[in-house]
Design an enzyme around this catalytic site. Structure first.
Site, PDB file in Angstrom:
ATOM      1  N   GLU A   1     -11.487   2.875   6.681  1.00 59.48           N
ATOM      2  CA  GLU A   1     -10.368   3.232   7.538  1.00 59.48           C
ATOM      3  C   GLU A   1     -10.345   4.753   7.710  1.00 59.48           C
ATOM      4  OE1 GLU A   1      -5.853   1.580   7.999  1.00 59.48           O
ATOM      5  OE2 GLU A   1      -6.267   2.780   6.208  1.00 59.48           O
TER       6      GLU A   1
ATOM      7  N   GLU B   1       0.832  -1.208   0.000  1.00 59.98           N
ATOM      8  CA  GLU B   1       0.000   0.000   0.000  1.00 59.98           C
ATOM      9  C   GLU B   1       0.864   1.254   0.000  1.00 59.98           C
ATOM     10  OE1 GLU B   1      -3.495   2.129   2.704  1.00 59.98           O
ATOM     11  OE2 GLU B   1      -1.971   0.876   3.674  1.00 59.98           O
TER      12      GLU B   1
END
Length: 263
Positions: free
Chosen positions: A240, A143
């Site tokens: 998130e 990521e």
């Protein structure tokens, strides 16, 4: 329709961690993710998942010394043995929780580390992790994280992630595409989604500039969610984000997708 997973490290912080599974399910979530499970016995988390009909969709490998500011080990030369041990610990938890996606954090090598050495270490460690995880049916994710939130994080943008995945050369290695980090670092989210979709193994969402709910900020997320559907994305989107108030008070954005406050 998009499938949203509650990130239990970020949402429902009004409750103790192990109590967040039940409230997430009561609000309509069918999947959950979190940063790290290692503080709790895997059997205890497994019980909370089973009791509430939830799927564990993602968590991260151990990050090193989080309290000291470490944000992963994979790109840190000299920490290879520790990284290999972290893969084994994460695999034990993933097996117990039937979790099919693990995020391998690159870390912050620091200004004294030659970027070429960091990249060589990163690719070698990712290959090691992929070779351990793939036989178990687990997707290994990388990521890109923006430099505003985590200065010095090694994996900085989607173009670099593409180069890393090409170098790793493993079919189970995929991109974790966080729309918040991508917007802060690069923008042009629609074109990035179109171009990167074949690489994407997981998505996450929060709205810049303050990492709030998808209804609070600068991005038109209903449009992007419709685009992910049109592009054929069938994976999870992890929530998130940092709620502006209580998690339940901020769930209005999710009502069209079958999620709402459970009070």
């Amino acid at each position: 329709m998009p499938r949203f997973a509650a990130n239990l490290s970020m949402l429902f912080q009004e409750r103790d961690f192990l109590d967040r599974f039940a409230v997430a399910a009561a609000c309509g979530f069918r999947g959950v993710e979190f940063l790290f499970p290692y503080e709790w016995p895997a059997a205890e988390i497994r019980a909370r998942l089973d009791e509430n009909g939830l799927e564990q969709v993602l968590f991260n490998l151990p990050p090193g010394d989080w309290a000291a500011g470490e944000r992963g080990l994979a790109a840190l030369p000299g920490r290879e043995r520790e990284f290999a041990d972290s893969v084994e610990l994460a695999l034990d938890y993933a097996t117990a929780l039937d979790c099919r996606r693990l995020h391998v954090m690159a870390g912050c090598p620091g200004p004294d580390v030659d970027p070429r050495d960091a990249m060589a270490t990163y690719v070698a460690n990712l290959r090691l992790a992929a070779d351990r995880l793939e036989p178990h049916g687990i997707t290994m994710l990388v990521e890109p994280i923006n430099q505003r939130d985590v200065p010095g994080y090694f994996l900085r943008d989607s173009a670099m992630a593409q180069r890393v995945l090409d170098a790793v050369g493993r079919s189970c290695a995929k991109l974790q595409f966080d729309l918040y980090h991508a917007q802060v670092s690069e923008g042009d989210l629609c074109m990035r989604l179109r171009n990167l979709m074949p690489l994407i193994g997981h998505m996450q969402v929060a709205n810049p500039p303050d990492r709030r709910e998808p209804s609070e900020g600068e991005v038109n997320f209903p449009y992007l969610f419709a685009l992910t559907d049109a592009l054929g994305y069938e994976g999870w989107i992890g929530c998130e984000y940092r709620p502006a108030g209580t998690t339940e008070d901020g769930l209005g954005w999710a009502e069209p997708y079958g999620i709402s406050a459970c009070r």
